[in-house]
Design a protein around this motif. Structure first.
Motif: not given
Length: 116
Positions: A64-73
């Motif tokens: 999930v944290s990596e998913s959030v990082a992608q969408f933040e980018s």
């Protein structure tokens, strides 16, 4: 199989890697999708659609944290995009990225989710 062959012939082409990752994502091969999409993003960090499906694949594998990082980018690349904002709100609220929002599931869309 033809997309995998194309990726072998063009290992530095982020578009080919995206296409392979997208096919693997749609076939629920999240591990394979992640490998291809991570390579596409490494080659072109501004490839928003590769990041989009990478974020979804990360979510489906519990990252999930990596998913959030992608969408933040993606939001940095596409400021104010309401669909990405909704996805981030869902993820930060402990929900699935596409649940209960106006975002159409990418499998049901006629086009890619992000205008590159």
């Amino acid at each position: 199989e033809s997309s995998e062959a194309a990726a072998l012939l063009a290992p530095s082409d982020p578009t080919v890697l995206f296409q392979l990752g997208f096919l693997k994502y749609n076939a629920a091969d999240d591990a394979g999708a992640i490998v291809s999409l991570e390579r596409a993003v490494a080659l072109n960090p501004e490839y928003a659609n590769a990041r989009y499906f990478l974020g979804l694949a990360y979510y489906r594998t519990g990252r999930v944290s990596e998913s959030v990082a992608q969408f933040e980018s993606i939001l940095t690349l596409n400021p104010g995009n309401p669909d990405i904002t909704a996805i981030l709100n869902n993820l930060r609220g402990g929900k699935a990225p596409l649940v209960g929002s106006r975002v159409v599931s990418p499998e049901k869309k006629q086009s890619l989710p992000i205008a590159e």
